[in-house]
Design a protein around this motif. Structure first.
Motif, mmCIF file in Angstrom:
data_model
loop_
_atom_site.group_PDB
_atom_site.id
_atom_site.type_symbol
_atom_site.label_atom_id
_atom_site.label_comp_id
_atom_site.label_asym_id
_atom_site.label_seq_id
_atom_site.Cartn_x
_atom_site.Cartn_y
_atom_site.Cartn_z
ATOM 1 N N PRO A 71 -1.233 1.625 -4.727
ATOM 2 C CA PRO A 71 -0.224 1.927 -3.710
ATOM 3 C C PRO A 71 0.363 3.333 -3.864
ATOM 4 O O PRO A 71 0.388 3.887 -4.957
ATOM 5 C CB PRO A 71 0.855 0.869 -3.933
ATOM 6 N N ALA A 80 0.815 -1.227 0.000
ATOM 7 C CA ALA A 80 0.000 0.000 0.000
ATOM 8 C C ALA A 80 0.845 1.272 0.000
ATOM 9 O O ALA A 80 0.503 2.232 -0.674
ATOM 10 C CB ALA A 80 -0.922 0.002 1.213
ATOM 11 N N ASN A 81 1.913 1.291 0.786
ATOM 12 C CA ASN A 81 2.781 2.484 0.850
ATOM 13 C C ASN A 81 4.250 2.070 0.733
ATOM 14 O O ASN A 81 4.790 1.453 1.651
ATOM 15 C CB ASN A 81 2.643 3.227 2.197
ATOM 16 N N TYR A 82 4.878 2.449 -0.386
ATOM 17 C CA TYR A 82 6.323 2.247 -0.530
ATOM 18 C C TYR A 82 6.979 3.477 0.093
ATOM 19 O O TYR A 82 7.213 4.480 -0.579
ATOM 20 C CB TYR A 82 6.693 2.131 -2.017
ATOM 21 N N HIS A 138 -5.609 2.260 0.263
ATOM 22 C CA HIS A 138 -4.774 1.976 -0.915
ATOM 23 C C HIS A 138 -4.759 0.479 -1.254
ATOM 24 O O HIS A 138 -3.720 -0.104 -1.502
ATOM 25 C CB HIS A 138 -3.351 2.515 -0.724
ATOM 26 N N SER A 139 -5.966 -0.102 -1.207
ATOM 27 C CA SER A 139 -6.118 -1.510 -1.591
ATOM 28 C C SER A 139 -7.433 -1.658 -2.364
ATOM 29 O O SER A 139 -8.260 -0.740 -2.360
ATOM 30 C CB SER A 139 -6.154 -2.406 -0.348
#
Length: 295
Positions: A248, A153-155, A195-196
């Protein structure tokens, strides 16, 4: 080149923005306008509420947006961005600060986004977890191998990837990733799987509002979360903003691209120091600073 970045959910704190309200006439005017638009006195919750008050999604997202955007407007003389980006919710702050969206429209969209996300969370209980100390590719592979909804979801920075999904999916992923050597696999206290694919109902709801809102050409490129690339075309910005809810946040990639395009000084505008920390982990040599109160 000067880059400005804007924080997302989780950076809030009680008292945020109070010095702006009390010491700057434009800030006070904008905060009062926000109270009117939202239909409740968000300033009371920001300045004197409790941590619990501020944790409500319908409060958190507009509160962080208001702090960031009003700060940018009060430092207008020194605010001359050559590129901007925002982390998740912060992308809306970046768009308003760069002139792609009006203050009023930005706030309305952020408020609608918060409500739509809240609804999606209630429809399907879900969560997120921070995975520390593994290569992104290992985390991606494990997520794909699980027979549940669980996705990156978050890089955030090298060695820190947040995953998002159903409770079962997240539990299973944390177990496997710990076995594979993750330093930490920590479930986050969030309302749901941001974010999915589980945010699809919110994405569909917000898409209509975004498509009906006037967007302008920003004063500088806006690096968007969905693909970490710079945009100035209003129609493309809209499309990316709609995709953002279920895709993401590519923050690591965004900072790499901004650096490659000449950014050598990053200023975080808004509450907290989260983004400065992440940027330093992406490139130790780069200069970072934060503005979170009246200069």
């Amino acid at each position: 080149m000067k880059a400005y970045v804007f924080p997302g959910q989780g950076a809030q704190y009680v008292g945020m923005g109070q010095d702006l309200y009390e010491n700057h006439p434009l800030a006070k005017e904008l905060f009062e306008k926000a109270n009117e638009i939202l239909g409740f006195r968000i300033t009371d919750l920001m300045f004197e509420g409790t941590d619990e008050d501020l944790k409500q999604t319908k409060v958190t997202q507009p509160a962080i947006f208001l702090h960031s955007v009003i700060l940018a407007k009060t430092i207008e003389q020194s605010f001359s961005p050559e590129m901007v980006a925002g982390h998740s919710l912060g992308e809306f702050s970046a768009l308003v600060a760069a002139g792609a969206l009006s203050f009023e429209d930005g706030l309305k969209l952020v408020s609608q986004r918060a409500m739509a996300m809240q609804k999606a969370c209630e429809m399907q209980p879900s969560t997120m977890a921070a995975i520390v100390g593994l290569e992104d590719s290992v985390v991606e592979e494990v997520c794909q191998s699980i027979d549940e909804i669980v996705v990156p979801a978050n890089y955030n920075c090298p060695g820190q990837l947040v995953i998002s999904g159903t409770f079962e999916g997240i539990d299973k992923a944390c177990e496997i990733l710990t076995e594979k050597g993750a330093k930490r696999a920590l479930k986050l206290s969030v309302g749901g799987a941001f974010h999915s694919p589980l945010m699809e109902p919110a994405r569909a709801e917000l898409a209509e509002s975004i498509n009906n809102t006037a967007f302008n050409t920003p004063v500088c490129p806006v690096y968007q979360n969905v693909d970490a690339k710079p945009y100035t075309d209003p129609e493309k910005i809209k499309a990316n903003l709609i995709s953002q809810l279920t895709a993401p946040v590519k923050w690591t990639q965004t900072i790499h691209n901004m650096l490659a395009d000449g950014a050598d000084h990053f200023t975080e505008i808004g509450p907290g120091k989260v983004l400065q920390g992440l940027i330093k982990k992406i490139d130790r040599k780069v200069t970072t600073e934060g503005i979170n109160k009246l200069q």
